[in-house]
Write an enzyme that holds these catalytic residues in place. Sequence first.
Site, PDB file in Angstrom:
ATOM      1  N   MET A  30       0.847  -1.194   0.000  1.00  0.00           N
ATOM      2  CA  MET A  30       0.000   0.000   0.000  1.00  0.00           C
ATOM      3  C   MET A  30       0.888   1.251   0.000  1.00  0.00           C
ATOM      4  SD  MET A  30      -3.402  -1.014   2.061  1.00  0.00           S
ATOM      5  CE  MET A  30      -2.843  -0.600   3.677  1.00  0.00           C
ATOM      6  N   ALA A  32       4.085   3.997   0.873  1.00  0.00           N
ATOM      7  CA  ALA A  32       4.767   4.569   2.047  1.00  0.00           C
ATOM      8  C   ALA A  32       5.843   3.571   2.504  1.00  0.00           C
ATOM      9  CB  ALA A  32       3.792   4.905   3.168  1.00  0.00           C
ATOM     10  N   LEU A  33       6.708   3.268   1.568  1.00  0.00           N
ATOM     11  CA  LEU A  33       7.624   2.140   1.741  1.00  0.00           C
ATOM     12  C   LEU A  33       8.694   2.393   2.790  1.00  0.00           C
ATOM     13  CD1 LEU A  33       8.084   1.119  -2.002  1.00  0.00           C
ATOM     14  CD2 LEU A  33       6.340   0.378  -0.368  1.00  0.00           C
ATOM     15  N   GLY A  36      10.987  -2.702   5.709  1.00  0.00           N
ATOM     16  CA  GLY A  36      10.224  -3.961   5.720  1.00  0.00           C
ATOM     17  C   GLY A  36       9.792  -4.320   4.303  1.00  0.00           C
ATOM     18  N   HIS A  37       9.205  -3.338   3.595  1.00  0.00           N
ATOM     19  CA  HIS A  37       8.805  -3.586   2.208  1.00  0.00           C
ATOM     20  C   HIS A  37      10.027  -3.922   1.357  1.00  0.00           C
ATOM     21  CE1 HIS A  37       5.635  -0.540   3.485  1.00  0.00           C
ATOM     22  NE2 HIS A  37       4.902  -1.557   3.115  1.00  0.00           N
ATOM     23  N   GLN A  61     -10.428  -2.447   2.520  1.00  0.00           N
ATOM     24  CA  GLN A  61      -9.915  -3.148   3.703  1.00  0.00           C
ATOM     25  C   GLN A  61      -9.834  -2.241   4.932  1.00  0.00           C
ATOM     26  OE1 GLN A  61      -6.039  -3.969   1.659  1.00  0.00           O
ATOM     27  NE2 GLN A  61      -5.193  -3.743   3.697  1.00  0.00           N
ATOM     28  N   GLY A 147       4.748 -10.134   4.338  1.00  0.00           N
ATOM     29  CA  GLY A 147       5.509  -9.988   5.579  1.00  0.00           C
ATOM     30  C   GLY A 147       4.861 -10.718   6.739  1.00  0.00           C
ATOM     31  N   ASP A 150       2.271  -9.135   9.340  1.00  0.00           N
ATOM     32  CA  ASP A 150       0.820  -9.298   9.217  1.00  0.00           C
ATOM     33  C   ASP A 150       0.505 -10.797   9.246  1.00  0.00           C
ATOM     34  OD1 ASP A 150      -0.324  -6.425   8.522  1.00  0.00           O
ATOM     35  OD2 ASP A 150       1.601  -6.643   7.551  1.00  0.00           O
ATOM     36  N   MET A 184       8.799  -2.227  11.796  1.00  0.00           N
ATOM     37  CA  MET A 184       8.598  -1.155  10.811  1.00  0.00           C
ATOM     38  C   MET A 184       7.187  -1.247  10.262  1.00  0.00           C
ATOM     39  SD  MET A 184      12.111  -0.601   8.908  1.00  0.00           S
ATOM     40  CE  MET A 184      13.584  -0.335   9.880  1.00  0.00           C
TER      41      MET A 184
HETATM   42  N1  LIG Z   1       8.354  -4.521   9.203  1.00  0.00           N
HETATM   43  C1  LIG Z   1       8.052  -5.314   8.206  1.00  0.00           C
HETATM   44  N2  LIG Z   1       8.839  -6.369   7.911  1.00  0.00           N
HETATM   45  C2  LIG Z   1       8.532  -7.196   6.874  1.00  0.00           C
HETATM   46  N3  LIG Z   1       7.450  -7.041   6.074  1.00  0.00           N
HETATM   47  C3  LIG Z   1       6.635  -6.016   6.334  1.00  0.00           C
HETATM   48  C4  LIG Z   1       6.890  -5.099   7.401  1.00  0.00           C
HETATM   49  N4  LIG Z   1       5.903  -4.164   7.404  1.00  0.00           N
HETATM   50  C5  LIG Z   1       5.074  -4.483   6.400  1.00  0.00           C
HETATM   51  N5  LIG Z   1       5.502  -5.592   5.763  1.00  0.00           N
HETATM   52  C6  LIG Z   1       4.833  -6.268   4.655  1.00  0.00           C
HETATM   53  O1  LIG Z   1       4.767  -5.435   3.520  1.00  0.00           O
HETATM   54  C7  LIG Z   1       3.598  -5.751   2.758  1.00  0.00           C
HETATM   55  C8  LIG Z   1       2.865  -4.486   2.485  1.00  0.00           C
HETATM   56  O2  LIG Z   1       2.393  -3.962   3.721  1.00  0.00           O
HETATM   57  P1  LIG Z   1       1.751  -2.538   3.897  1.00  0.00           P
HETATM   58  O3  LIG Z   1       1.929  -1.753   2.651  1.00  0.00           O
HETATM   59  O4  LIG Z   1       0.419  -2.647   4.510  1.00  0.00           O
HETATM   60  O5  LIG Z   1       2.750  -1.874   4.925  1.00  0.00           O
HETATM   61  P2  LIG Z   1       2.715  -1.774   6.449  1.00  0.00           P
HETATM   62  O6  LIG Z   1       3.959  -1.145   6.898  1.00  0.00           O
HETATM   63  O7  LIG Z   1       2.286  -3.116   7.000  1.00  0.00           O
HETATM   64  O8  LIG Z   1       1.641  -0.722   6.683  1.00  0.00           O
HETATM   65  P3  LIG Z   1       0.680  -0.614   7.860  1.00  0.00           P
HETATM   66  O9  LIG Z   1       0.959  -1.703   8.846  1.00  0.00           O
HETATM   67  O10 LIG Z   1       0.916   0.721   8.413  1.00  0.00           O
HETATM   68  O11 LIG Z   1      -0.590  -0.818   7.088  1.00  0.00           O
HETATM   69  C9  LIG Z   1       2.789  -6.731   3.603  1.00  0.00           C
HETATM   70  O12 LIG Z   1       3.019  -8.044   3.131  1.00  0.00           O
HETATM   71  C10 LIG Z   1       3.381  -6.532   4.976  1.00  0.00           C
HETATM   72  O13 LIG Z   1       3.252  -7.672   5.808  1.00  0.00           O
HETATM   73  C1  LIG Z   2      -1.699  -7.190   0.890  1.00  0.00           C
HETATM   74  C2  LIG Z   2      -2.139  -5.731   0.795  1.00  0.00           C
HETATM   75  C3  LIG Z   2      -1.220  -4.978  -0.149  1.00  0.00           C
HETATM   76  C4  LIG Z   2      -3.551  -5.703   0.200  1.00  0.00           C
HETATM   77  O1  LIG Z   2      -4.008  -4.388   0.075  1.00  0.00           O
HETATM   78  C5  LIG Z   2      -2.166  -5.061   2.188  1.00  0.00           C
HETATM   79  O2  LIG Z   2      -3.069  -5.683   3.025  1.00  0.00           O
HETATM   80  C6  LIG Z   2      -0.807  -4.967   2.805  1.00  0.00           C
HETATM   81  O3  LIG Z   2      -0.085  -4.072   2.400  1.00  0.00           O
HETATM   82  O4  LIG Z   2      -0.457  -5.775   3.692  1.00  0.00           O
HETATM   83  N1  BAL Z   3      -0.531  -4.334   6.325  1.00  0.00           N
HETATM   84  C1  BAL Z   3      -1.943  -4.422   6.606  1.00  0.00           C
HETATM   85  C2  BAL Z   3      -2.712  -3.408   5.882  1.00  0.00           C
HETATM   86  C3  BAL Z   3      -3.719  -2.710   6.727  1.00  0.00           C
HETATM   87  O1  BAL Z   3      -3.450  -2.462   7.902  1.00  0.00           O
HETATM   88  O2  BAL Z   3      -4.798  -2.387   6.227  1.00  0.00           O
END
Ligand SMILES: Nc1ncnc2c1ncn2[C@@H]1O[C@H](COP(=O)(O)OP(=O)(O)OP(=O)(O)O)[C@@H](O)[C@H]1O
Ligand SMILES: CC(C)(CO)[C@@H](O)C(=O)[O-]
Ligand code: BAL
Length: 281
Positions: A30, A32-33, A36-37, A61, A147, A150, A184
């Site tokens: 989503m 805002a990398l 973790g991403h 979602q 990741g 989640d 993160m």
């Molecule tokens: N700290 C992290 N380490 C590894 N993977 C991560 C981490 N944070 C997020 N991810 C993974 O990156 C992918 C995209 O996640 P997303 O864009 O929702 O970011 P996020 O940092 O989880 O955002 P938020 O939790 O604020 O929604 C998902 O598969 C998520 O599990």
């Molecule tokens: C898998 C995903 C990109 C679906 O919108 C979101 O839930 C996230 O970033 O974890």
């Molecule tokens: N990484 C999970 C996306 C959400 O919180 O909606």
Amino acid sequence: MTILRTKQAVKSALQILRTSQKTIGFVPTMGALHKGHLSLVENAKLSSEVVIVSIFVNPTQFNNKEDFENYPITIEEDLKLLEEKGVDFIFLPNLEEMYPAETLLKMDFGDLDKTLEGAFRPGHFSGVGVVVSKLLNIVKPDKSYFGQKDLQQVAIIKRLVVDLCFDVEIIVIPTIREQDGLAMSSRNVRLNPDERLTATILYKCLVFAKDELLDGGDWFEIREKVTKRFHDEPQARLEYFELVHTDTLEKLKEIKGQKKVSICTAAYIGEVRLIDNLSIV
Ligand SMILES: Nc1ncnc2c1ncn2[C@@H]1O[C@H](COP(=O)(O)OP(=O)(O)OP(=O)(O)O)[C@@H](O)[C@H]1O
Ligand SMILES: CC(C)(CO)[C@@H](O)C(=O)[O-]
Ligand code: BAL
């Protein structure tokens, strides 16, 4: 790096690569990398020949309008980071491209989505299931990277892929943390400096609980101590702190006899809701 904005553009760009048997790795995000991403992207680069990253803030979602409206968007920086990582394609659709019609589809994942995040964010996993299905249908990757942060999302997506016969391998990447242990997350940027310090309470309590459990401690006593610790922290509000089976998400009372156990937690720090988890065995 090529930016693709439509389903048709993705189809055309990937068709030729698919016919030449290239492994396509897909990282849905989503935006805002953060690191973790980028760790998902690095892993994708190592085990797939072509890497495509999607950036789409999926409205279906979000159970909370304010959370959706405040979700950070940093497209220019994101594109720069992905270019540096050697990503081949970005899928950057707009709302109409992903939802040409308001979706009527609701997904129910049985016991998997009634607990933890699902219990506090009604409709969240239906939205995740719908958008991930759309994305997998559009990109048709060989491998898709998610990741461990989640954890419930991982369990649900693994099941979605089985239930709908998606021909994709789901690869799970460990959680990347800040130096002080905070997982993160894109939402961390919404913490003020004071809250940022307080936010370490999630990881500290997970580590405390893991150590106590491995020392033979009683789960309910451990959780009581954690609850008190959150209660004593005015900026923090605990939503849940649960011991679960890592794949079925069944709530557990002890780790004895179990092979895959994790502790999952969610808490508000100020106005920002954070989640984290730690595997125990
Ligand atoms: N700290 C992290 N380490 C590894 N993977 C991560 C981490 N944070 C997020 N991810 C993974 O990156 C992918 C995209 O996640 P997303 O864009 O929702 O970011 P996020 O940092 O989880 O955002 P938020 O939790 O604020 O929604 C998902 O598969 C998520 O599990
Ligand atoms: C898998 C995903 C990109 C679906 O919108 C979101 O839930 C996230 O970033 O974890
Ligand atoms: N990484 C999970 C996306 C959400 O919180 O909606």
